[in-house]
Write a protein that holds these residues in place. Structure first.
Motif, PDB file in Angstrom:
ATOM      1  N   LEU A  70      30.149 -18.674 -74.171  1.00 48.65           N
ATOM      2  CA  LEU A  70      31.190 -17.849 -73.557  1.00 48.65           C
ATOM      3  C   LEU A  70      30.917 -17.616 -72.080  1.00 48.65           C
ATOM      4  CD1 LEU A  70      31.826 -15.221 -76.378  1.00 48.65           C
ATOM      5  CD2 LEU A  70      33.243 -17.192 -75.746  1.00 48.65           C
ATOM      6  N   GLY A  71      29.669 -17.385 -71.717  1.00 46.15           N
ATOM      7  CA  GLY A  71      29.317 -17.215 -70.304  1.00 46.15           C
ATOM      8  C   GLY A  71      29.652 -18.448 -69.491  1.00 46.15           C
ATOM      9  N   SER A  72      29.356 -19.621 -70.040  1.00 43.65           N
ATOM     10  CA  SER A  72      29.689 -20.867 -69.347  1.00 43.65           C
ATOM     11  C   SER A  72      31.197 -21.015 -69.164  1.00 43.65           C
ATOM     12  CB  SER A  72      29.149 -22.073 -70.121  1.00 43.65           C
ATOM     13  OG  SER A  72      27.745 -22.040 -70.161  1.00 43.65           O
ATOM     14  N   LEU A  73      31.952 -20.658 -70.197  1.00 47.66           N
ATOM     15  CA  LEU A  73      33.415 -20.745 -70.092  1.00 47.66           C
ATOM     16  C   LEU A  73      33.959 -19.762 -69.056  1.00 47.66           C
ATOM     17  CD1 LEU A  73      34.401 -21.142 -73.855  1.00 47.66           C
ATOM     18  CD2 LEU A  73      34.453 -22.895 -72.074  1.00 47.66           C
ATOM     19  N   TYR A  74      33.446 -18.529 -69.056  1.00 44.75           N
ATOM     20  CA  TYR A  74      33.898 -17.532 -68.082  1.00 44.75           C
ATOM     21  C   TYR A  74      33.570 -17.958 -66.650  1.00 44.75           C
ATOM     22  CZ  TYR A  74      34.457 -14.357 -72.068  1.00 44.75           C
ATOM     23  OH  TYR A  74      34.823 -13.782 -73.251  1.00 44.75           O
ATOM     24  N   VAL A  75      32.360 -18.453 -66.435  1.00 43.36           N
ATOM     25  CA  VAL A  75      31.965 -18.885 -65.094  1.00 43.36           C
ATOM     26  C   VAL A  75      32.804 -20.083 -64.651  1.00 43.36           C
ATOM     27  CG1 VAL A  75      30.076 -19.914 -63.772  1.00 43.36           C
ATOM     28  CG2 VAL A  75      29.643 -17.925 -65.190  1.00 43.36           C
ATOM     29  N   THR A  76      33.053 -21.008 -65.563  1.00 42.44           N
ATOM     30  CA  THR A  76      33.886 -22.164 -65.229  1.00 42.44           C
ATOM     31  C   THR A  76      35.295 -21.737 -64.866  1.00 42.44           C
ATOM     32  OG1 THR A  76      32.579 -23.563 -66.707  1.00 42.44           O
ATOM     33  CG2 THR A  76      34.758 -24.365 -66.088  1.00 42.44           C
ATOM     34  N   LEU A  77      35.871 -20.827 -65.638  1.00 44.00           N
ATOM     35  CA  LEU A  77      37.215 -20.329 -65.334  1.00 44.00           C
ATOM     36  C   LEU A  77      37.240 -19.625 -63.976  1.00 44.00           C
ATOM     37  CD1 LEU A  77      40.133 -19.881 -66.276  1.00 44.00           C
ATOM     38  CD2 LEU A  77      39.357 -17.744 -67.315  1.00 44.00           C
ATOM     39  N   GLY A  78      36.237 -18.800 -63.706  1.00 45.59           N
ATOM     40  CA  GLY A  78      36.158 -18.128 -62.413  1.00 45.59           C
ATOM     41  C   GLY A  78      36.012 -19.106 -61.264  1.00 45.59           C
ATOM     42  N   ALA A  79      35.203 -20.146 -61.452  1.00 49.16           N
ATOM     43  CA  ALA A  79      35.032 -21.153 -60.407  1.00 49.16           C
ATOM     44  C   ALA A  79      36.326 -21.919 -60.160  1.00 49.16           C
ATOM     45  CB  ALA A  79      33.909 -22.120 -60.799  1.00 49.16           C
ATOM     46  N   ILE A  80      37.076 -22.171 -61.211  1.00 46.74           N
ATOM     47  CA  ILE A  80      38.374 -22.843 -61.047  1.00 46.74           C
ATOM     48  C   ILE A  80      39.331 -21.951 -60.270  1.00 46.74           C
ATOM     49  CG2 ILE A  80      40.425 -23.603 -62.316  1.00 46.74           C
ATOM     50  CD1 ILE A  80      38.479 -24.664 -64.484  1.00 46.74           C
ATOM     51  N   ILE A  81      39.358 -20.668 -60.607  1.00 44.61           N
ATOM     52  CA  ILE A  81      40.247 -19.732 -59.913  1.00 44.61           C
ATOM     53  C   ILE A  81      39.897 -19.648 -58.426  1.00 44.61           C
ATOM     54  CG2 ILE A  81      40.826 -17.265 -59.724  1.00 44.61           C
ATOM     55  CD1 ILE A  81      40.605 -17.165 -62.826  1.00 44.61           C
ATOM     56  N   ILE A  82      38.614 -19.713 -58.093  1.00 47.13           N
ATOM     57  CA  ILE A  82      38.180 -19.635 -56.698  1.00 47.13           C
ATOM     58  C   ILE A  82      38.274 -20.986 -55.997  1.00 47.13           C
ATOM     59  CG2 ILE A  82      36.178 -19.215 -55.206  1.00 47.13           C
ATOM     60  CD1 ILE A  82      35.315 -17.080 -57.285  1.00 47.13           C
ATOM     61  N   GLY A  83      37.778 -22.032 -56.643  1.00 44.15           N
ATOM     62  CA  GLY A  83      37.621 -23.327 -55.981  1.00 44.15           C
ATOM     63  C   GLY A  83      38.877 -24.159 -55.843  1.00 44.15           C
ATOM     64  N   VAL A  84      39.731 -24.146 -56.852  1.00 47.07           N
ATOM     65  CA  VAL A  84      40.921 -25.018 -56.809  1.00 47.07           C
ATOM     66  C   VAL A  84      41.877 -24.628 -55.678  1.00 47.07           C
ATOM     67  CG1 VAL A  84      42.986 -25.723 -58.090  1.00 47.07           C
ATOM     68  CG2 VAL A  84      40.750 -25.805 -59.182  1.00 47.07           C
ATOM     69  N   PRO A  85      42.241 -23.361 -55.523  1.00 48.62           N
ATOM     70  CA  PRO A  85      43.136 -23.042 -54.400  1.00 48.62           C
ATOM     71  C   PRO A  85      42.529 -23.373 -53.034  1.00 48.62           C
ATOM     72  CG  PRO A  85      43.076 -21.219 -55.943  1.00 48.62           C
ATOM     73  CD  PRO A  85      42.019 -22.189 -56.370  1.00 48.62           C
ATOM     74  N   ILE A  86      41.232 -23.080 -52.885  1.00 47.35           N
ATOM     75  CA  ILE A  86      40.579 -23.391 -51.611  1.00 47.35           C
ATOM     76  C   ILE A  86      40.589 -24.893 -51.366  1.00 47.35           C
ATOM     77  CG2 ILE A  86      38.362 -23.364 -50.398  1.00 47.35           C
ATOM     78  CD1 ILE A  86      37.814 -20.660 -51.770  1.00 47.35           C
TER      79      ILE A  86
END
Length: 154
Positions: A70-86
């Motif tokens: 679950l931690g890996s999934l949460y971190v991945t989702l957060g990284a997508i939210i931050i990284g993809v728009p940038i």
């Protein structure tokens, strides 16, 4: 004639390199699964995947990986939210709006960031992002937000 023999030799070198890489991955997978699968079958797949505690040094030993998954999934989702728009906005700016001089500088900078080893990013996070999050949010600063920011930057 000599050019063809060199090309044939290099083709053989590349085939050997590619075959070695594939063989190495197959061997790594074999050794991981040959050690892991018997343990998981003995411990129980359900206990392993859905257990919520990881205490390998206790007696009895407990090996539940659900919080890690679950931690890996949460971190991945957060990284997508931050990284993809940038990433998308940076690419759009570079391709449509930036001057040629600025494009050359920014493209080189982005390419340089791609070559930075992940250990350097991790050290940067420990020295800069963790204290920043710790002072703003509290706690240790080592949390999902910090990890998501780091992976989003990477």
């Amino acid at each position: 004639m000599k050019k063809r023999s060199i090309e044939g030799f290099m083709k053989g070198v590349f085939i050997v390199c590619a075959t070695t890489s594939i063989l190495a991955i197959i061997l790594i997978c074999y050794f991981i699964f040959s050690g892991g699968v018997p343990f998981i079958m003995e411990y129980g797949l359900k206990n392993f995947l859905f257990g919520t505690q990881w205490k390998p040094s206790n007696s009895p030993q407990v090996f539940g990986i659900l919080p890690m998954i679950l931690g890996s999934l949460y971190v991945t989702l957060g990284a997508i939210i931050i990284g993809v728009p940038i990433g998308v906005l940076t690419a759009a700016y570079l391709s449509k709006f930036s001057s040629d001089k600025l494009y050359g500088f920014l493209k080189a900078s982005v390419n340089l960031m791609a070559g930075i080893p992940s250990i350097v990013y991790g050290f940067f996070a420990l020295q800069v992002i963790v204290p920043f999050i710790k002072s703003r949010i509290g706690g240790t600063g080592m949390n999902i937000i910090t990890a998501s920011m780091l992976l989003g930057i990477m």
